[in-house]
Design a protein around this motif. Sequence first.
Motif, PDB file in Angstrom:
ATOM      1  N   UNK A   1       0.827  -1.175   0.000  1.00  0.00           N
ATOM      2  CA  UNK A   1       0.000   0.000   0.000  1.00  0.00           C
ATOM      3  C   UNK A   1       0.876   1.245   0.000  1.00  0.00           C
ATOM      4  N   UNK A   2       0.330   2.331  -0.482  1.00  0.00           N
ATOM      5  CA  UNK A   2       1.042   3.600  -0.500  1.00  0.00           C
ATOM      6  C   UNK A   2       0.613   4.412   0.718  1.00  0.00           C
ATOM      7  N   UNK A   3       1.598   4.911   1.468  1.00  0.00           N
ATOM      8  CA  UNK A   3       1.334   5.650   2.703  1.00  0.00           C
ATOM      9  C   UNK A   3       2.096   6.963   2.672  1.00  0.00           C
ATOM     10  N   UNK A   4       1.422   8.021   3.071  1.00  0.00           N
ATOM     11  CA  UNK A   4       2.067   9.316   3.270  1.00  0.00           C
ATOM     12  C   UNK A   4       2.557   9.335   4.717  1.00  0.00           C
ATOM     13  N   UNK A  20       7.134  12.008   3.373  1.00  0.00           N
ATOM     14  CA  UNK A  20       7.525  11.204   2.221  1.00  0.00           C
ATOM     15  C   UNK A  20       6.409  10.216   1.922  1.00  0.00           C
ATOM     16  N   UNK A  21       6.270   9.872   0.679  1.00  0.00           N
ATOM     17  CA  UNK A  21       5.289   8.879   0.252  1.00  0.00           C
ATOM     18  C   UNK A  21       6.038   7.595  -0.027  1.00  0.00           C
ATOM     19  N   UNK A  22       5.592   6.520   0.636  1.00  0.00           N
ATOM     20  CA  UNK A  22       6.299   5.249   0.490  1.00  0.00           C
ATOM     21  C   UNK A  22       5.319   4.122   0.166  1.00  0.00           C
ATOM     22  N   UNK A  23       5.861   3.059  -0.347  1.00  0.00           N
ATOM     23  CA  UNK A  23       5.116   1.824  -0.548  1.00  0.00           C
ATOM     24  C   UNK A  23       5.544   0.880   0.574  1.00  0.00           C
ATOM     25  N   UNK A  24       4.568   0.307   1.275  1.00  0.00           N
ATOM     26  CA  UNK A  24       4.900  -0.519   2.434  1.00  0.00           C
ATOM     27  C   UNK A  24       3.922  -1.681   2.581  1.00  0.00           C
ATOM     28  N   UNK A  25       4.421  -2.767   3.137  1.00  0.00           N
ATOM     29  CA  UNK A  25       3.584  -3.918   3.483  1.00  0.00           C
ATOM     30  C   UNK A  25       3.387  -4.008   4.994  1.00  0.00           C
ATOM     31  N   UNK A  36      11.161   2.002   8.010  1.00  0.00           N
ATOM     32  CA  UNK A  36      11.696   3.354   7.863  1.00  0.00           C
ATOM     33  C   UNK A  36      13.106   3.469   8.445  1.00  0.00           C
ATOM     34  N   UNK A  37      13.341   2.852   9.591  1.00  0.00           N
ATOM     35  CA  UNK A  37      14.650   2.936  10.246  1.00  0.00           C
ATOM     36  C   UNK A  37      15.760   2.358   9.376  1.00  0.00           C
ATOM     37  N   UNK A  72      -3.989   5.815   4.994  1.00  0.00           N
ATOM     38  CA  UNK A  72      -3.443   6.676   3.945  1.00  0.00           C
ATOM     39  C   UNK A  72      -2.304   7.532   4.474  1.00  0.00           C
ATOM     40  N   UNK A  73      -2.358   7.843   5.789  1.00  0.00           N
ATOM     41  CA  UNK A  73      -1.378   8.755   6.376  1.00  0.00           C
ATOM     42  C   UNK A  73      -0.963   8.256   7.751  1.00  0.00           C
TER      43      UNK A  73
END
Length: 83
Positions: A1-4, A20-25, A36-37, A72-73
């Motif tokens: 999913x894409x998360x801000x 930052x906008x990232x793609x994360x599971x 992120x770390x 989303x955020x």
Amino acid sequence: MTIEVLYFAALRERVGHPRETISSDALTPRDLVAELAARSEGHRAAFADLAALRCAVDQQLVDLDAPLGAAREVAFFPPMTGG
């Protein structure tokens, strides 16, 4: 999913940018912190002390082990004080 991902106060200073906008599971904010770390030394420094970290998912304060669901955020910030 894409998360801000939003960073506030000292976390923003350490990471070097406010968002930052990232793609994360990630399933939880704690999982997201681990992802992120691993991104940079600044991210690692920002998330070094989880006891001094607060989190909001879609503008609702949550525990680091709360489910992200279809968030989303996600915002990270140091503890707040009133006054």
